[in-house]
Write a protein that holds these residues in place. Structure first.
Motif, PDB file in Angstrom:
ATOM      1  N   TYR A 248       1.031  -1.161   0.114  1.00  0.00           N
ATOM      2  CA  TYR A 248       0.083  -0.105   0.069  1.00  0.00           C
ATOM      3  C   TYR A 248       0.935   1.181   0.092  1.00  0.00           C
ATOM      4  O   TYR A 248       1.399   1.392   1.036  1.00  0.00           O
ATOM      5  N   LEU A 249       0.778   1.901  -1.257  1.00  0.00           N
ATOM      6  CA  LEU A 249       1.599   3.015  -1.204  1.00  0.00           C
ATOM      7  C   LEU A 249       0.865   4.236  -1.698  1.00  0.00           C
ATOM      8  O   LEU A 249       1.271   5.204  -2.413  1.00  0.00           O
ATOM      9  N   GLU A 250      -0.280   4.245  -1.181  1.00  0.00           N
ATOM     10  CA  GLU A 250      -1.215   5.492  -1.671  1.00  0.00           C
ATOM     11  C   GLU A 250      -0.501   6.766  -1.020  1.00  0.00           C
ATOM     12  O   GLU A 250      -0.062   7.154   0.421  1.00  0.00           O
ATOM     13  N   ARG A 251      -0.507   7.887  -2.041  1.00  0.00           N
ATOM     14  CA  ARG A 251       0.089   9.009  -1.830  1.00  0.00           C
ATOM     15  C   ARG A 251       1.595   9.020  -1.321  1.00  0.00           C
ATOM     16  O   ARG A 251       2.136   9.948  -0.708  1.00  0.00           O
ATOM     17  N   ALA A 252       2.287   8.013  -1.775  1.00  0.00           N
ATOM     18  CA  ALA A 252       3.955   7.879  -1.145  1.00  0.00           C
ATOM     19  C   ALA A 252       4.658   8.745  -2.003  1.00  0.00           C
ATOM     20  O   ALA A 252       4.186   8.866  -3.006  1.00  0.00           O
ATOM     21  N   ASP A 253       5.543   9.346  -1.345  1.00  0.00           N
ATOM     22  CA  ASP A 253       6.489  10.118  -2.205  1.00  0.00           C
ATOM     23  C   ASP A 253       7.877   9.263  -2.751  1.00  0.00           C
ATOM     24  O   ASP A 253       8.621   9.160  -1.659  1.00  0.00           O
ATOM     25  N   LEU A 254       7.572   8.904  -3.948  1.00  0.00           N
ATOM     26  CA  LEU A 254       8.803   8.258  -4.653  1.00  0.00           C
ATOM     27  C   LEU A 254       9.528   8.720  -5.518  1.00  0.00           C
ATOM     28  O   LEU A 254      10.301   8.228  -6.310  1.00  0.00           O
ATOM     29  N   ARG A 255       9.624  10.125  -5.421  1.00  0.00           N
ATOM     30  CA  ARG A 255      10.504  10.742  -6.369  1.00  0.00           C
ATOM     31  C   ARG A 255      11.918  10.230  -6.388  1.00  0.00           C
ATOM     32  O   ARG A 255      12.566  10.329  -5.243  1.00  0.00           O
ATOM     33  N   ASN A 256      12.322  10.244  -7.607  1.00  0.00           N
ATOM     34  CA  ASN A 256      13.727   9.911  -7.899  1.00  0.00           C
ATOM     35  C   ASN A 256      14.280   8.696  -6.997  1.00  0.00           C
ATOM     36  O   ASN A 256      15.478   8.320  -7.074  1.00  0.00           O
ATOM     37  N   ALA A 257      13.469   7.829  -6.851  1.00  0.00           N
ATOM     38  CA  ALA A 257      13.635   6.355  -6.207  1.00  0.00           C
ATOM     39  C   ALA A 257      14.109   5.531  -7.219  1.00  0.00           C
ATOM     40  O   ALA A 257      13.635   5.560  -8.301  1.00  0.00           O
TER      41      ALA A 257
END
Length: 318
Positions: A248-257
């Motif tokens: 569950y990654l709702e609204r997760a911040d994965l920028r540049n991951a």
């Protein structure tokens, strides 16, 4: 005659100056003796607290942990030593993840670390990290299944060493784990909602059905890891890629991951921010990407079979 008068007139001032100098020297000596005494008292308290950690009585061990906590509060210079002692205590008394990972996920749901292990880690997680003096909290290969910390008192373990730790069903809401080493850790069904995992090293980790809603995973490393190498540096066995199936990654911040080859099948990524993420060869089959932002993401070789992409931004046509 004039010179004698001048000398006589200055004598009271010289006497006062001498008295002031003597008083200053006395104060300095007293302050030095006080510091020595305080250091001696802290050393005695430290020795007594460490002695209590070895007791067979749970209550005595807890007393030792809280005594060390107070020493950290009273003496910043002793914090690095206390941090090392508490981490070693927790690692030893929690047990090895090598053994716990042989047990099923279902049995892990009923497991919880002992009260003294929880107290030691809570003490570590609620200290002031700026006084660590570069000391790294080492909880690698530790059985931490089901460890729980209340949502209103999140722990802070930035840059902690948690490689190969067993954190299945751990409840770490809002935890600060930025730049933590979590390589090959097992976080299946762990609760990490709103956690700070920015820059964390998660290569080879397992996060099946983990809760990472609104978590900060910017620049996290979730690439495949090598299972093991021999003395010559040759790979033994196959690569172990990050597992995020049904996570569950709702609204997760994965920028540049960095998420090359990661398994995100059936994962919930609604409203997730994946701008600039490296998702090459990632498996996003049947993932929910509704309103996710993939602008600038690297998607070559990614699998999107059955994925929900209503309102998804950044996907190229076809």
């Amino acid at each position: 005659m004039h010179a004698l008068t001048l000398i006589a007139a200055s004598l009271p001032g010289l006497a006062a100056l001498g008295a002031l100098l003597f008083t200053w020297m006395q104060v300095g000596q007293t302050s030095k003796e006080l510091r020595i005494s305080e250091h001696g008292q802290i050393t005695s308290r430290f020795n007594a607290a460490v002695g209590n950690l070895g007791s067979e009585s749970l209550d005595v061990r807890l007393g030792g942990i809280y005594a060390l906590q107070r020493i950290m509060q009273d003496s910043a210079r002793d914090q690095p030593t206390v941090v090392s002692v508490l981490a070693a205590f927790a690692q030893r008394h929690a047990g090895s993840s090598t053994k716990s990972l042989q047990k099923s996920l279902e049995s892990s749901a009923e497991h919880e670390p002992t009260a003294d292990v929880r107290a030691a880690i809570a003490t570590l997680g609620r200290r002031s990290p700026e006084h660590d003096g570069g000391t790294i909290i080492d909880l690698s290969t530790t059985d931490l299944r089901g460890i729980y910390f209340a949502e209103d008192a999140p722990i802070r373990l930035p840059r902690a060493e948690l490689a190969e730790a067993d954190l299945r069903h751990a409840q770490l809401y809002g935890a600060d784990l930025h730049s933590a080493m979590l390589s090959y850790a097992n976080l299946d069904q762990a609760y990490l909602d709103e956690a700070n995992l920015r820059g964390a090293y998660l290569y080879g980790a397992s996060l099946w059905a983990a809760n990472l809603n609104a978590a900060d995973l910017r620049r996290a490393d979730m690439t495949c890891g090598v299972e093991s190498v021999n003395a010559n540096g040759e790979v033994i066995g196959r690569e172990q890629c990050v597992k995020l199936q049904s996570a569950y990654l709702e609204r997760a911040d994965l920028r540049n991951a960095t998420m090359t080859d990661v398994d995100l099948s059936y994962a919930t990524l609604t409203n997730a921010d994946l701008r600039g993420a490296d998702l090459r060869r990632a498996d996003l089959s049947y993932a929910d990407l509704t309103k996710a932002d993939l602008r600038g993401a690297k998607m070559s070789g990614a699998k999107l079979t059955g994925a929900a992409t209503v309102g998804t931004r950044g996907l190229q046509e076809g």
